[in-house]
Design a protein around this motif. Sequence first.
Motif, PDB file in Angstrom:
ATOM      1  N   UNK A 171       0.841  -1.203   0.000  1.00 29.92           N
ATOM      2  CA  UNK A 171       0.000   0.000   0.000  1.00 29.92           C
ATOM      3  C   UNK A 171       0.877   1.253   0.000  1.00 29.92           C
ATOM      4  N   UNK A 172       1.911   1.259   0.826  1.00 27.93           N
ATOM      5  CA  UNK A 172       2.794   2.422   0.903  1.00 27.93           C
ATOM      6  C   UNK A 172       3.523   2.664  -0.419  1.00 27.93           C
ATOM      7  N   UNK A 173       3.885   1.588  -1.121  1.00 28.94           N
ATOM      8  CA  UNK A 173       4.523   1.754  -2.431  1.00 28.94           C
ATOM      9  C   UNK A 173       3.554   2.390  -3.422  1.00 28.94           C
ATOM     10  N   UNK A 174       2.290   1.984  -3.383  1.00 34.20           N
ATOM     11  CA  UNK A 174       1.282   2.583  -4.267  1.00 34.20           C
ATOM     12  C   UNK A 174       1.078   4.051  -3.914  1.00 34.20           C
ATOM     13  N   UNK A 175       1.146   4.366  -2.631  1.00 33.73           N
ATOM     14  CA  UNK A 175       0.963   5.749  -2.184  1.00 33.73           C
ATOM     15  C   UNK A 175       2.196   6.614  -2.430  1.00 33.73           C
ATOM     16  N   UNK A 176       3.265   6.009  -2.961  1.00 38.51           N
ATOM     17  CA  UNK A 176       4.482   6.772  -3.234  1.00 38.51           C
ATOM     18  C   UNK A 176       5.300   7.065  -2.001  1.00 38.51           C
TER      19      UNK A 176
END
Length: 404
Positions: A212-217
């Motif tokens: 999720x954090x990777x998707x959120x940048x």
Amino acid sequence: MALAEGRSYLEKNEPNQALSALRRAASAAPESAEPLLLMARAHRMAGNEGAAILALKQAKSLVGDDPSIQRELADLYLQDGHTQDALVALVHLRDSGSLPDADVLRLARIQAREGQIDAAFKTLEGILRESPDDAEAKSVEAEVLLIKGEELLAANLMDRLLQEDPGLTSARLLRARYFLNNGFPEMAEADLGAVQAPESARTDVITLRARVLLVLGRPAEAEIALKKLVEAEPQNAEALAWLAEAALVQGRRSDAQGLVDRALQLRPRMARALYVRGRVLEDQGDRRGAEESYRFALSAEPRFAPAHSRMAQAHLKADRKTDAQLSLERLLTLGEASLQEKAQLAGLYATLQTKVPQGLKLIEEALKRSPENEEYLRTQKALMALAPKPKKRPTGPVIIRGGR
């Protein structure tokens, strides 16, 4: 003596030395299954699932249909990509009453992800008949409904389960994946933030949060969480592979490659590590090498959604439409297709002039989120042009002729 030596090496995490001692033990006591069971453990530790399967089969031939051996075989079949063999073993255990409820629920999940929706519901029936309000079983039911495409029913069921028990981790994770796949990563993060200790320290919770954090940048935050997990569990190959991806996203290609190598030393056929290696190769401009690595990942774990997603995009770039369709359909069946991937699949249905009703359903879902998206509107128009037209009812008076 050799058996005790093998056990000692296993405790020290030295599988090769353990195997050498256990082979001597097996030769000295060919009628005993114990050395073979320990050999299977050593092979698994060394990342050789195929040899572990063979050792377990040999042990099974000595002791018969031992449920614990059957369950371990099923685990190995799944790790080695032999999903159908795993299903046969698990169904046999279920039907003989030798499968614990947790494994019955796992069986239902696997059946659903393999597209066996009716079989998954049948597997769930046994638990729900005895315990209609079993929260874990209802959580699996929600997952099966999601894969079936009944998203509204699944969402309502997830919401109800979490209203009744906010601490139900299985429902939290399922709803977080649902939010993430449908373009709501902030809501996914909120669900994961509600998972309490000690379950918040589980690998599946931490790695989903990293995703999720990777998707959120926010890859630096993902890296911090993953580093803590690796420090606590240095042999956790999955955490190492995720950490490699976080490093790659931040442009540290050499760090990513080093972490991938560590993960593959621990588990040579680990799908996520092979997938991240493909990402590294793709980042280097080696598209052919990247595709080969994604295929290796899928040969190790045919249901591994990220590799299907990457392969779908590679097929689209190379104008391999039929192959792209198959990859995207696999993602849809697994319940892991993003909204954009659903729209891409609808576009392929329009281009290839096939599965028009399914295409219309997918593009209508996409348009609910982005009603002004010109590409989505073009796809909808193309699909509607392909849809069979309703027959026009005759107008004017109807003359009925009859004889005398």
